[in-house]
Design a protein around this motif. Sequence first.
Motif, PDB file in Angstrom:
ATOM      1  N   GLN A 116       0.671  -1.062  -0.176  1.00 29.18           N
ATOM      2  CA  GLN A 116       0.087   0.108   0.120  1.00 29.18           C
ATOM      3  C   GLN A 116       0.884   1.243  -0.039  1.00 29.18           C
ATOM      4  O   GLN A 116       0.841   2.109  -0.751  1.00 29.18           O
ATOM      5  CB  GLN A 116      -0.896  -0.054   1.376  1.00 29.18           C
ATOM      6  N   LEU A 117       2.216   1.220   0.884  1.00 29.08           N
ATOM      7  CA  LEU A 117       2.688   2.289   0.887  1.00 29.08           C
ATOM      8  C   LEU A 117       3.428   2.723  -0.381  1.00 29.08           C
ATOM      9  O   LEU A 117       3.534   3.875  -1.035  1.00 29.08           O
ATOM     10  CB  LEU A 117       3.955   2.223   1.987  1.00 29.08           C
ATOM     11  N   LEU A 118       4.129   1.451  -1.071  1.00 29.75           N
ATOM     12  CA  LEU A 118       4.871   1.698  -2.165  1.00 29.75           C
ATOM     13  C   LEU A 118       4.028   2.005  -3.193  1.00 29.75           C
ATOM     14  O   LEU A 118       4.198   2.901  -4.341  1.00 29.75           O
ATOM     15  CB  LEU A 118       5.673   0.194  -2.614  1.00 29.75           C
ATOM     16  N   TYR A 119       2.646   1.686  -3.440  1.00 28.75           N
ATOM     17  CA  TYR A 119       1.737   1.806  -4.632  1.00 28.75           C
ATOM     18  C   TYR A 119       1.502   3.319  -4.216  1.00 28.75           C
ATOM     19  O   TYR A 119       1.330   4.103  -5.356  1.00 28.75           O
ATOM     20  CB  TYR A 119       0.670   0.918  -4.425  1.00 28.75           C
ATOM     21  N   GLY A 120       1.373   3.809  -3.165  1.00 25.72           N
ATOM     22  CA  GLY A 120       1.068   5.248  -2.931  1.00 25.72           C
ATOM     23  C   GLY A 120       2.010   6.117  -3.591  1.00 25.72           C
ATOM     24  O   GLY A 120       1.865   7.007  -4.142  1.00 25.72           O
ATOM     25  N   ASN A 121       3.384   5.930  -3.108  1.00 25.79           N
ATOM     26  CA  ASN A 121       4.543   6.463  -3.513  1.00 25.79           C
ATOM     27  C   ASN A 121       4.495   6.364  -5.159  1.00 25.79           C
ATOM     28  O   ASN A 121       4.944   7.544  -5.722  1.00 25.79           O
ATOM     29  CB  ASN A 121       5.674   5.845  -2.964  1.00 25.79           C
ATOM     30  N   TRP A 131      -4.004   5.494  -0.367  1.00 30.65           N
ATOM     31  CA  TRP A 131      -3.054   4.391  -0.026  1.00 30.65           C
ATOM     32  C   TRP A 131      -2.157   4.388   0.942  1.00 30.65           C
ATOM     33  O   TRP A 131      -1.864   3.627   1.992  1.00 30.65           O
ATOM     34  CB  TRP A 131      -2.324   3.602  -1.311  1.00 30.65           C
ATOM     35  N   ILE A 132      -1.442   5.383   1.152  1.00 32.41           N
ATOM     36  CA  ILE A 132      -0.366   5.606   2.194  1.00 32.41           C
ATOM     37  C   ILE A 132      -1.107   5.978   3.687  1.00 32.41           C
ATOM     38  O   ILE A 132      -0.617   5.405   4.637  1.00 32.41           O
ATOM     39  CB  ILE A 132       0.373   7.238   1.821  1.00 32.41           C
ATOM     40  N   LYS A 133      -2.141   6.443   3.510  1.00 30.61           N
ATOM     41  CA  LYS A 133      -3.093   6.448   4.875  1.00 30.61           C
ATOM     42  C   LYS A 133      -3.561   5.154   5.348  1.00 30.61           C
ATOM     43  O   LYS A 133      -3.560   4.729   6.579  1.00 30.61           O
ATOM     44  CB  LYS A 133      -4.391   7.540   4.761  1.00 30.61           C
TER      45      LYS A 133
END
Length: 266
Positions: free
Chosen positions: A122-127, A145-147
């Motif tokens: 989720q974090l990597l996809y957000g970035n 996604w980062i949240k």
Amino acid sequence: WLDKSASSNYPPAQAVLGRMYEEGLGGTQDVEEAHILYRMSAEQGYADAAYLLGRQYYRGEGVRKDGKNAIKWLTIAANDGNADAQYLGARILLTDEIVRSNPEQAATWLDEAARHGHASAQLLYGNTLMLGLAGDYDPDNAIGWIKKAANTGLAEAQLRLGDLYNVGFQSKPDFKRAYEWWNRAATQADAAAQLRLARAHSKGTGASEDPVAAYVWASLSALHGNEDAFELRKRIASRLTPEEIEEADRIVEMRFESRANAGGES
């Protein structure tokens, strides 16, 4: 029965036994034996073993580091829905210099893994969405996604979200919310977040100006290996009395030992 099942060519047993060898569970650690078992299992189409085999090639554990073989086995596992393989495979396709970059495939895997609740994905996809690495610049979805990742408790995501609030991504800076997210990561011994809290208390940005608290967070960050925190700690110390430093050092020792006793990283 595990040894017997693995010897009988039962893929799940081979993968489990390989994991035991890799981690040294119940005996001596043997990453080479783990590699043999993972390969035997993966060659029969067992996705979990294909992921573990690909991870070994990526890390160079039990076998020579090999990005191409890593992505070969991770692709098999990822296409079978293994979220860990999708995440690691995406990382390789986005950043590995040996393997040809394929941000579109990386984004596809990250999207699937993220929807299955994989916090790091989720974090990597957000970035990825925030930077438009796969051609789709989508800041609204990126923040979402980062949240999600931050709300799972992933310290790296909490740090990232705090940074975004601090700079005012798509809005005005919100130093108070930045501090709140940094604090969540800092309590998990994230050295970068601890340094940010030290700076916040040193300047009174997003939190009360409190040199003692700043000294405490800078000290904890330094103890967790952040070299920049050492210099900040020195500067803050010059603003404190000997009594304040003594009290702050007691707080640092108490927090550091408390986390170590609780099983956290020192």
